[in-house]
Scaffold this active site. Structure first.
Site, PDB file in Angstrom:
ATOM      1  N   ASN A   1      -8.217   6.657   5.921  1.00 33.43           N
ATOM      2  CA  ASN A   1      -7.527   7.490   4.945  1.00 33.43           C
ATOM      3  C   ASN A   1      -8.060   8.903   5.057  1.00 33.43           C
ATOM      4  O   ASN A   1      -9.252   9.140   4.897  1.00 33.43           O
ATOM      5  CB  ASN A   1      -7.728   6.949   3.536  1.00 33.43           C
ATOM      6  CG  ASN A   1      -7.025   5.615   3.372  1.00 33.43           C
ATOM      7  OD1 ASN A   1      -5.885   5.459   3.782  1.00 33.43           O
ATOM      8  ND2 ASN A   1      -7.709   4.649   2.816  1.00 33.43           N
TER       9      ASN A   1
ATOM     10  N   PHE B   1       1.925  -7.408 -13.721  1.00 37.21           N
ATOM     11  CA  PHE B   1       1.299  -6.103 -13.446  1.00 37.21           C
ATOM     12  C   PHE B   1       2.294  -4.964 -13.317  1.00 37.21           C
ATOM     13  O   PHE B   1       2.105  -4.042 -12.547  1.00 37.21           O
ATOM     14  CB  PHE B   1       0.411  -6.171 -12.203  1.00 37.21           C
ATOM     15  CG  PHE B   1      -0.659  -7.173 -12.388  1.00 37.21           C
ATOM     16  CD1 PHE B   1      -1.818  -6.829 -13.044  1.00 37.21           C
ATOM     17  CD2 PHE B   1      -0.478  -8.469 -11.973  1.00 37.21           C
ATOM     18  CE1 PHE B   1      -2.790  -7.760 -13.270  1.00 37.21           C
ATOM     19  CE2 PHE B   1      -1.450  -9.408 -12.189  1.00 37.21           C
ATOM     20  CZ  PHE B   1      -2.607  -9.053 -12.842  1.00 37.21           C
TER      21      PHE B   1
ATOM     22  N   ASN C   1      -2.999  -6.010  -2.752  1.00 34.10           N
ATOM     23  CA  ASN C   1      -3.596  -4.989  -1.902  1.00 34.10           C
ATOM     24  C   ASN C   1      -3.877  -3.665  -2.596  1.00 34.10           C
ATOM     25  O   ASN C   1      -4.124  -2.668  -1.946  1.00 34.10           O
ATOM     26  CB  ASN C   1      -2.743  -4.748  -0.654  1.00 34.10           C
ATOM     27  CG  ASN C   1      -2.691  -5.989   0.204  1.00 34.10           C
ATOM     28  OD1 ASN C   1      -3.730  -6.505   0.597  1.00 34.10           O
ATOM     29  ND2 ASN C   1      -1.506  -6.498   0.437  1.00 34.10           N
TER      30      ASN C   1
ATOM     31  N   GLU D   1      -0.269  -8.490  12.213  1.00 31.18           N
ATOM     32  CA  GLU D   1      -1.613  -8.789  12.719  1.00 31.18           C
ATOM     33  C   GLU D   1      -2.176 -10.034  12.067  1.00 31.18           C
ATOM     34  O   GLU D   1      -1.651 -10.525  11.071  1.00 31.18           O
ATOM     35  CB  GLU D   1      -2.543  -7.585  12.553  1.00 31.18           C
ATOM     36  CG  GLU D   1      -2.813  -7.244  11.130  1.00 31.18           C
ATOM     37  CD  GLU D   1      -3.526  -5.907  10.956  1.00 31.18           C
ATOM     38  OE1 GLU D   1      -3.477  -5.056  11.845  1.00 31.18           O
ATOM     39  OE2 GLU D   1      -4.122  -5.729   9.889  1.00 31.18           O
TER      40      GLU D   1
ATOM     41  N   GLU E   1      -7.893   0.796   8.572  1.00 30.56           N
ATOM     42  CA  GLU E   1      -7.192   2.073   8.683  1.00 30.56           C
ATOM     43  C   GLU E   1      -8.130   3.187   8.257  1.00 30.56           C
ATOM     44  O   GLU E   1      -9.204   2.929   7.713  1.00 30.56           O
ATOM     45  CB  GLU E   1      -5.942   2.099   7.798  1.00 30.56           C
ATOM     46  CG  GLU E   1      -6.210   1.959   6.312  1.00 30.56           C
ATOM     47  CD  GLU E   1      -4.931   1.928   5.492  1.00 30.56           C
ATOM     48  OE1 GLU E   1      -4.002   1.191   5.854  1.00 30.56           O
ATOM     49  OE2 GLU E   1      -4.869   2.662   4.486  1.00 30.56           O
TER      50      GLU E   1
ATOM     51  N   GLU F   1     -11.676   2.364   6.608  1.00 20.41           N
ATOM     52  CA  GLU F   1     -11.645   1.075   5.917  1.00 20.41           C
ATOM     53  C   GLU F   1     -11.796  -0.074   6.906  1.00 20.41           C
ATOM     54  O   GLU F   1     -11.192  -0.058   7.978  1.00 20.41           O
ATOM     55  CB  GLU F   1     -10.320   0.925   5.158  1.00 20.41           C
ATOM     56  CG  GLU F   1     -10.109   2.001   4.117  1.00 20.41           C
ATOM     57  CD  GLU F   1      -8.960   1.705   3.160  1.00 20.41           C
ATOM     58  OE1 GLU F   1      -9.052   2.124   1.998  1.00 20.41           O
ATOM     59  OE2 GLU F   1      -7.978   1.056   3.574  1.00 20.41           O
TER      60      GLU F   1
ATOM     61  N   LYS G   1      -0.326   3.753  11.558  1.00 20.72           N
ATOM     62  CA  LYS G   1      -1.182   2.577  11.768  1.00 20.72           C
ATOM     63  C   LYS G   1      -1.281   2.176  13.235  1.00 20.72           C
ATOM     64  O   LYS G   1      -2.317   1.662  13.665  1.00 20.72           O
ATOM     65  CB  LYS G   1      -0.687   1.410  10.923  1.00 20.72           C
ATOM     66  CG  LYS G   1      -0.917   1.643   9.442  1.00 20.72           C
ATOM     67  CD  LYS G   1      -1.159   0.341   8.715  1.00 20.72           C
ATOM     68  CE  LYS G   1      -1.652   0.597   7.311  1.00 20.72           C
ATOM     69  NZ  LYS G   1      -0.588   1.103   6.419  1.00 20.72           N
TER      70      LYS G   1
END
Ligand SMILES: *[C@@H]1O[C@H](CO)[C@@H](O)[C@H](O)[C@H]1NC(C)=O
Ligand SMILES: *[C@@H]1O[C@H](CO)[C@@H](O)[C@H](O)[C@H]1NC(C)=O
Length: 725
Positions: free
Chosen positions: A328, A387, A273, A238, A326, A313, A154
């Site tokens: 992928n 979840f 996320n 960030e 980022e 993204e 990253k």
């Protein structure tokens, strides 16, 4: 011509569902590598589940024989049987099988595979794997090592992006040293901030902090999660963008320096996320914004010498400002929606590029996409329990079908959802001329999707499709947390039904009951159920008086009690008797159209097609699912209903008195001691499963009476960890 080719490509996908696939020959001619003009002699797919099946489907269509790898737990899995050859690469744990590079290389040698497609996850973004495959003389169907390395980090990727003039989020352009340093950075850019693992992905090692306390707590958890999931605990901080939308650009490059971008995908419906519902294009994006995002994505690809398929993204705010998140360097889970609106097969493009062919699509072609596509990720998990994965056997399993429905799955009835892997059951995709029609198709598809034996999120997905903000395209990554704030609010039996939907459900319940009476008395006194029946239906603790009579009684007159007139009310094409159901404030007309299976009932309600799921059918009770909401409906004669009011209420366990493990896993720590006082929200224990750390918290004030399991122990679902006195 163009649109005809697109349509054909679309149809090929639809025709090629596992089990029903046809071998269609490819139209485009390629530069030959294998002796007979095939792109490759044999393709090994280093993955499992739906993505392995999906990649093999294209390989088969292109005439390339396929090799599956599987773990001991997956010997009977669909992907292993779908391939031409299958090789066992180790025991169940993915580190010993799907991540076992030496075993995968041995499988390549043994089968003579000259190309490897990694799918997504597992080794798809692992530079050492790319090197190992190429070192063994085979072709890696994916990007070059350099791009995988640079974009996988990253910090590095952000530097690259900034250098390529891509918009980036304000933040610390490096790794933080420790929690204190993170705090200084956070104060500098201002709360809220996002804490992210440098090596992260899939929502692991990522948390938002709104305060100093949350920052310290989150930093700790993220560091631990990242260390256990990626073996790398470096952290970034960030600025957290509020009301953000996740919009991404699919890119495709060849080995000759050409790069094109596809129309965007929006993936704003997320939980922790993790993407849940995706669509293409995005309701937010204008043609200008699309071009700006696309051109930045292409610039980044050119800067790292990218080839193959990849995704850049971005986060966007409602003002349409967008920031690089980022890149992928793999095929994304949600790639099918892009395929549906462009008619392109991304896996075919990846194979052609890997074989050295130049791109066969132009930028201009890709911007003339058709219609709208939506994807729901159907997971075996329990929304009512935060979840967490729900493991077990798919006792009944029936995928929806239809002309604009694509269901990518790697399971079938009888398949086992194991605790070793990602609990994705399928990706359900619908396509329509516009957003409303893709949405309507998705509602129908989810309504008729039969999944029994494991808990799953399809009910919640269906419920989301009726939320007005979703319907209007007013999305944000905070959508689920805002609309379903607690586990209880997403439990299937608590999902809302509109009053129209509740009436439909009651009318169909009455229809089921009447249908059963008719079957019980068939050959006997048909006239008995032809007459008017008075019932009391109980749902959500409300008693509703209902009168059911044959619909023809009203249409042809009160004397319609003969079998002839019942037959007359049954239209050609089969189905049951048309009924008139009188509810307290309205009349509905229903007809059972039959499906021949006990889990699903197709009906017509006031002339509209409706689908009802029958979860359980007792003598006077039904557990039903309509529009995602599950309800128990009790059907009584008038007298029985009066008596039922005096029955005792069953005892319900008080969950505030104990903390149970919500799923099988490992107890990482117990935070409290006997005699300790806890307040609501206090951490009590941490359970790790599927590499996710789940903090169990007290729900009410209390004093710890007993700690019943120790840190390090393997715990079962529902096992008591702490009891309050
Ligand atoms: C690549 O995979 C191997 C095997 O799972 C692992 O040991 C290694 O850390 C991975 N490397 C990267 C860069 O992720
Ligand atoms: C479906 O499962 C995924 C993966 O666990 C989860 O992130 C998502 O939130 C679930 N669906 C919904 C609608 O919340």
């Amino acid at each position: 011509m163009q649109s005809r080719r697109r349509l054909l490509a679309c149809l090929r996908f639809l025709a090629a569902a596992p089990g029903g696939e046809r071998h269609l020959s490819s139209t485009a001619a390629g530069s030959a590598r294998a002796a007979d003009g095939r792109l490759f002699n044999k393709l090994l797919v280093a993955n499992r589940g739906e993505i392995a099946v999906r990649v093999m489907r294209t390989a088969k269509r292109l005439g390339i024989p396929t090799v599956a790898i599987y773990s001991e737990a997956d010997a009977a899995a669909v992907h292993a049987r779908y391939a031409n050859e299958a090789v066992c690469v180790g025991p169940a744990a993915s580190t010993a099988s799907y991540l076992n590079i030496p075993a995968i290389l041995a499988a390549m040698k043994q089968t003579g595979a000259d190309a490897v497609h990694p799918g997504y996850g597992f080794l798809s973004e692992n530079a050492s794997f790319v090197e190992a495959v190429e070192g063994a003389g085979a072709t890696f169907v994916g990007p070059p090592t350099y791009a995988v390395e640079k974009m996988g980090d990253k910090v590095e990727s952000k530097k690259f992006a900034a250098a390529a003039q891509v918009n980036t989020i304000p933040g610390w352009a490096g790794v933080t040293e420790n929690a204190d340093h993170a705090l200084t950075v956070a104060k500098d850019i201002g709360f809220p901030v996002m804490i992210k693992a440098s090596a992260g992905g899939g929502g692991k090692g990522m948390r938002v902090a709104w305060s100093e306390k949350e920052l310290r707590e989150g930093y700790e958890l993220c560091t631990q999660e990242a260390a256990s999931a990626f073996g790398d605990s470096r952290m970034l901080i960030e600025k957290f963008i509020e009301q953000p939308r996740h919009i991404e650009i699919q890119v495709l490059g060849d080995k000759h320096g050409n790069v094109v971008y596809f129309p965007e995908r929006e993936c704003s419906i997320q939980r922790r996320n993790q993407k849940v519902i995706e669509e293409a294009p995005s309701p937010l994006v204008t043609p200008e914004m699309r071009r700006a995002m696309g051109e930045q994505a292409v610039a980044l690809c050119k800067a790292v010498g990218y080839h193959s398929a990849g995704t850049v993204e971005f986060l966007a705010n409602p003002q349409r400002q967008f920031y690089f998140l980022e890149m992928n360097t793999r095929l994304q889970v949600e790639h099918p929606i892009t395929e549906m609106i462009t008619g392109q097969d991304l896996v075919e493009h990846m194979l052609r590029v890997a074989a050295g062919q130049p791109l066969t699509v132009t930028q201009d072609q890709l911007l003339h996409c058709s219609g709208w596509a939506m994807e729901c990720r159907v997971y075996a998990e329990d929304p009512a329990r935060g979840f967490l994965p729900s493991i077990g056997r798919l006792q009944h399993y029936r995928e929806p079908r239809g002309p604009s429905v694509r269901c990518d799955s790697g399971v079938q009835e009888g398949s086992e959802i194991s605790m070793h892997y990602d609990p994705l059951i399928s990706k359900l995709v619908t396509h329509g001329v516009d957003r409303q029609s893709a949405l309507a198709g998705m509602r129908r598809a989810l309504d008729s999707y039969v999944i029994r034996g494991v808990r799953h999120n399809a009910t919640l997905l269906r419920s989301v499709l009726d939320v007005p903000q979703f319907v209007e395209g007013d999305l944000s990554t905070a959508f689920l947390a805002q609309h379903y704030p607690t586990p209880a609010s997403s439990a299937p039996n608590r999902l809302p039904l509109s009053s129209q939907q509740a009436d439909e459900l009651l009318a169909m319940a009455a229809m089921l009951w009447v249908g059963k009476q008719r079957r019980l008395s068939s050959g006997g006194d048909v006239a008995q159920v032809q007459a008017e029946t008075q019932l009391v239906l109980t749902m959500d603790e409300q008693q509703v008086p209902v009168t059911v009579r044959p619909a023809e009684a009203r249409m042809v007159g009160a004397a319609a009690t003969t079998t002839t007139s019942a037959a007359a009310a049954t239209p050609p094409g089969g189905g049951g008797q048309a009924l008139e159901v009188q509810l307290p404030h309205r009349i509905m007309y229903v007809r059972d159209c039959g499906t021949g299976n006990a889990q699903l009932v197709r009906a017509e309600v006031d002339g509209q097609a409706a689908v009802l799921q029958v979860l359980e059918a007792g003598p006077r009770q039904y557990a039903l699912q309509h529009c995602g909401a599950q309800r128990v409906v009790q059907v009584d004669g008038v007298l029985a209903a009066q008596l039922a009011r005096h029955m005792p209420v069953p005892h319900v366990e008080d969950f505030s008195k104990v903390i149970r493990s919500p799923m099988p896993g490992t107890l990482v720590s117990v935070t409290v001691k006997q005699g300790q006082r806890v307040a609501p929200g206090d951490e009590v224990a941490v359970v790790e499963a599927m590499k996710m750390r789940n903090v169990l918290r007290a729900e009410v004030d209390g004093v710890v009476g007993a700690v019943e399991a120790e840190a390090g122990a393997v715990v079962a679902a529902d096992q008591v960890i702490v009891r309050f006195s």
